[in-house]
Design a protein around this motif. Structure first.
Motif, PDB file in Angstrom:
ATOM      1  N   VAL A  37     -50.340-106.079  53.083  1.00 27.65           N
ATOM      2  CA  VAL A  37     -50.327-105.198  51.915  1.00 27.65           C
ATOM      3  C   VAL A  37     -50.998-103.868  52.243  1.00 27.65           C
ATOM      4  O   VAL A  37     -50.532-102.805  51.837  1.00 27.65           O
ATOM      5  CB  VAL A  37     -50.993-105.890  50.703  1.00 27.65           C
ATOM      6  N   ARG A  38     -52.068-103.906  53.007  1.00 26.74           N
ATOM      7  CA  ARG A  38     -52.739-102.661  53.411  1.00 26.74           C
ATOM      8  C   ARG A  38     -51.829-101.785  54.262  1.00 26.74           C
ATOM      9  O   ARG A  38     -51.872-100.566  54.170  1.00 26.74           O
ATOM     10  CB  ARG A  38     -54.019-102.964  54.188  1.00 26.74           C
ATOM     11  N   ILE A  39     -51.015-102.417  55.089  1.00 28.11           N
ATOM     12  CA  ILE A  39     -50.067-101.658  55.908  1.00 28.11           C
ATOM     13  C   ILE A  39     -49.079-100.937  55.001  1.00 28.11           C
ATOM     14  O   ILE A  39     -48.718 -99.792  55.240  1.00 28.11           O
ATOM     15  CB  ILE A  39     -49.342-102.593  56.907  1.00 28.11           C
ATOM     16  N   GLY A  40     -48.651-101.615  53.939  1.00 27.50           N
ATOM     17  CA  GLY A  40     -47.838-100.991  52.901  1.00 27.50           C
ATOM     18  C   GLY A  40     -46.437-100.604  53.304  1.00 27.50           C
ATOM     19  O   GLY A  40     -45.879 -99.656  52.768  1.00 27.50           O
ATOM     20  N   SER A  41     -45.836-101.328  54.208  1.00 24.40           N
ATOM     21  CA  SER A  41     -44.482-101.003  54.656  1.00 24.40           C
ATOM     22  C   SER A  41     -43.463-101.905  53.979  1.00 24.40           C
ATOM     23  O   SER A  41     -43.499-103.123  54.154  1.00 24.40           O
ATOM     24  CB  SER A  41     -44.391-101.187  56.178  1.00 24.40           C
ATOM     25  N   PRO A  42     -42.522-101.323  53.237  1.00 25.61           N
ATOM     26  CA  PRO A  42     -41.466-102.144  52.643  1.00 25.61           C
ATOM     27  C   PRO A  42     -40.670-102.896  53.720  1.00 25.61           C
ATOM     28  O   PRO A  42     -40.246-104.026  53.504  1.00 25.61           O
ATOM     29  CB  PRO A  42     -40.577-101.145  51.917  1.00 25.61           C
ATOM     30  N   ASP A  43     -40.490-102.275  54.882  1.00 21.00           N
ATOM     31  CA  ASP A  43     -39.773-102.939  55.969  1.00 21.00           C
ATOM     32  C   ASP A  43     -40.522-104.177  56.437  1.00 21.00           C
ATOM     33  O   ASP A  43     -39.916-105.195  56.778  1.00 21.00           O
ATOM     34  CB  ASP A  43     -39.559-101.991  57.150  1.00 21.00           C
ATOM     35  N   ALA A  44     -41.847-104.105  56.462  1.00 23.36           N
ATOM     36  CA  ALA A  44     -42.651-105.255  56.875  1.00 23.36           C
ATOM     37  C   ALA A  44     -42.498-106.392  55.874  1.00 23.36           C
ATOM     38  O   ALA A  44     -42.358-107.555  56.254  1.00 23.36           O
ATOM     39  CB  ALA A  44     -44.115-104.861  57.018  1.00 23.36           C
ATOM     40  N   LEU A  45     -42.509-106.080  54.603  1.00 17.02           N
ATOM     41  CA  LEU A  45     -42.354-107.114  53.578  1.00 17.02           C
ATOM     42  C   LEU A  45     -40.959-107.732  53.631  1.00 17.02           C
ATOM     43  O   LEU A  45     -40.796-108.939  53.467  1.00 17.02           O
ATOM     44  CB  LEU A  45     -42.642-106.534  52.197  1.00 17.02           C
ATOM     45  N   TYR A  46     -39.953-106.916  53.883  1.00 19.78           N
ATOM     46  CA  TYR A  46     -38.591-107.422  54.026  1.00 19.78           C
ATOM     47  C   TYR A  46     -38.508-108.378  55.224  1.00 19.78           C
ATOM     48  O   TYR A  46     -37.911-109.448  55.127  1.00 19.78           O
ATOM     49  CB  TYR A  46     -37.612-106.260  54.205  1.00 19.78           C
ATOM     50  N   GLU A  47     -39.106-107.991  56.337  1.00 20.33           N
ATOM     51  CA  GLU A  47     -39.084-108.831  57.538  1.00 20.33           C
ATOM     52  C   GLU A  47     -39.827-110.143  57.293  1.00 20.33           C
ATOM     53  O   GLU A  47     -39.389-111.207  57.738  1.00 20.33           O
ATOM     54  CB  GLU A  47     -39.698-108.090  58.730  1.00 20.33           C
ATOM     55  N   LEU A  48     -40.946-110.093  56.590  1.00 20.01           N
ATOM     56  CA  LEU A  48     -41.681-111.318  56.257  1.00 20.01           C
ATOM     57  C   LEU A  48     -40.784-112.240  55.435  1.00 20.01           C
ATOM     58  O   LEU A  48     -40.678-113.437  55.717  1.00 20.01           O
ATOM     59  CB  LEU A  48     -42.958-110.990  55.487  1.00 20.01           C
ATOM     60  N   ARG A  49     -40.142-111.704  54.440  1.00 14.34           N
ATOM     61  CA  ARG A  49     -39.242-112.497  53.599  1.00 14.34           C
ATOM     62  C   ARG A  49     -38.138-113.127  54.431  1.00 14.34           C
ATOM     63  O   ARG A  49     -37.810-114.301  54.288  1.00 14.34           O
ATOM     64  CB  ARG A  49     -38.650-111.612  52.506  1.00 14.34           C
ATOM     65  N   ARG A  50     -37.579-112.358  55.337  1.00 11.36           N
ATOM     66  CA  ARG A  50     -36.499-112.839  56.202  1.00 11.36           C
ATOM     67  C   ARG A  50     -36.971-113.993  57.088  1.00 11.36           C
ATOM     68  O   ARG A  50     -36.307-115.013  57.212  1.00 11.36           O
ATOM     69  CB  ARG A  50     -35.973-111.687  57.055  1.00 11.36           C
ATOM     70  N   GLN A  51     -38.165-113.830  57.682  1.00  6.96           N
ATOM     71  CA  GLN A  51     -38.686-114.869  58.578  1.00  6.96           C
ATOM     72  C   GLN A  51     -39.058-116.129  57.811  1.00  6.96           C
ATOM     73  O   GLN A  51     -38.817-117.237  58.292  1.00  6.96           O
ATOM     74  CB  GLN A  51     -39.879-114.343  59.362  1.00  6.96           C
ATOM     75  N   LEU A  52     -39.636-115.976  56.640  1.00  8.61           N
ATOM     76  CA  LEU A  52     -39.996-117.160  55.854  1.00  8.61           C
ATOM     77  C   LEU A  52     -38.750-117.904  55.382  1.00  8.61           C
ATOM     78  O   LEU A  52     -38.776-119.127  55.251  1.00  8.61           O
ATOM     79  CB  LEU A  52     -40.881-116.765  54.676  1.00  8.61           C
ATOM     80  N   ALA A  53     -37.682-117.187  55.140  1.00  7.88           N
ATOM     81  CA  ALA A  53     -36.437-117.823  54.702  1.00  7.88           C
ATOM     82  C   ALA A  53     -35.834-118.690  55.799  1.00  7.88           C
ATOM     83  O   ALA A  53     -35.148-119.667  55.515  1.00  7.88           O
ATOM     84  CB  ALA A  53     -35.447-116.769  54.246  1.00  7.88           C
ATOM     85  N   ARG A  54     -36.118-118.345  57.040  1.00 10.19           N
ATOM     86  CA  ARG A  54     -35.616-119.138  58.174  1.00 10.19           C
ATOM     87  C   ARG A  54     -36.275-120.498  58.242  1.00 10.19           C
ATOM     88  O   ARG A  54     -35.704-121.431  58.790  1.00 10.19           O
ATOM     89  CB  ARG A  54     -35.920-118.433  59.488  1.00 10.19           C
ATOM     90  N   GLY A  55     -37.502-120.582  57.785  1.00 11.40           N
ATOM     91  CA  GLY A  55     -38.225-121.857  57.823  1.00 11.40           C
ATOM     92  C   GLY A  55     -39.106-121.960  59.048  1.00 11.40           C
ATOM     93  O   GLY A  55     -39.000-121.165  59.984  1.00 11.40           O
ATOM     94  N   PRO A  56     -40.006-122.925  59.045  1.00  4.68           N
ATOM     95  CA  PRO A  56     -40.936-123.096  60.161  1.00  4.68           C
ATOM     96  C   PRO A  56     -40.226-123.485  61.451  1.00  4.68           C
ATOM     97  O   PRO A  56     -39.220-124.195  61.417  1.00  4.68           O
ATOM     98  CB  PRO A  56     -41.872-124.212  59.693  1.00  4.68           C
ATOM     99  N   GLY A  57     -40.754-122.974  62.533  1.00  2.45           N
ATOM    100  CA  GLY A  57     -40.226-123.299  63.845  1.00  2.45           C
ATOM    101  C   GLY A  57     -39.054-122.463  64.304  1.00  2.45           C
ATOM    102  O   GLY A  57     -38.573-122.607  65.403  1.00  2.45           O
ATOM    103  N   SER A  58     -38.579-121.564  63.471  1.00  2.00           N
ATOM    104  CA  SER A  58     -37.468-120.698  63.864  1.00  2.00           C
ATOM    105  C   SER A  58     -38.000-119.469  64.578  1.00  2.00           C
ATOM    106  O   SER A  58     -38.997-118.914  64.171  1.00  2.00           O
ATOM    107  CB  SER A  58     -36.681-120.243  62.645  1.00  2.00           C
ATOM    108  N   PRO A  59     -37.319-119.045  65.644  1.00  2.00           N
ATOM    109  CA  PRO A  59     -37.775-117.830  66.353  1.00  2.00           C
ATOM    110  C   PRO A  59     -37.518-116.573  65.576  1.00  2.00           C
ATOM    111  O   PRO A  59     -36.738-116.505  64.692  1.00  2.00           O
ATOM    112  CB  PRO A  59     -36.957-117.851  67.641  1.00  2.00           C
TER     113      PRO A  59
END
Length: 59
Positions: A37-59
């Motif tokens: 949140v301190r970084i404040g990058s919408p791209d970072a939040l989008y990437e986090l959402r994308r990675q979490l959607a993949r599920g644990p253990g996904s590269p």
């Protein structure tokens, strides 16, 4: 979102968050989310959402 790559520090925070979510480590999740949140990058939040959607253990 943007086509330019995220800075390495942002990628590290996102990877740490994905690991912490998989491990259900609430304290680590809170700390890393605060950093993101301190970084404040919408791209970072989008990437986090994308990675979490993949599920644990996904590269």
């Amino acid at each position: 979102m943007s086509e330019k790559p995220l800075p390495p520090v942002v990628r590290e925070v996102i990877a740490g968050l994905a690991d912490a979510v998989g491990a259900r480590d609430d304290a680590r999740i809170d700390r890393l989310l605060e950093q993101l949140v301190r970084i404040g990058s919408p791209d970072a939040l989008y990437e986090l959402r994308r990675q979490l959607a993949r599920g644990p253990g996904s590269p």
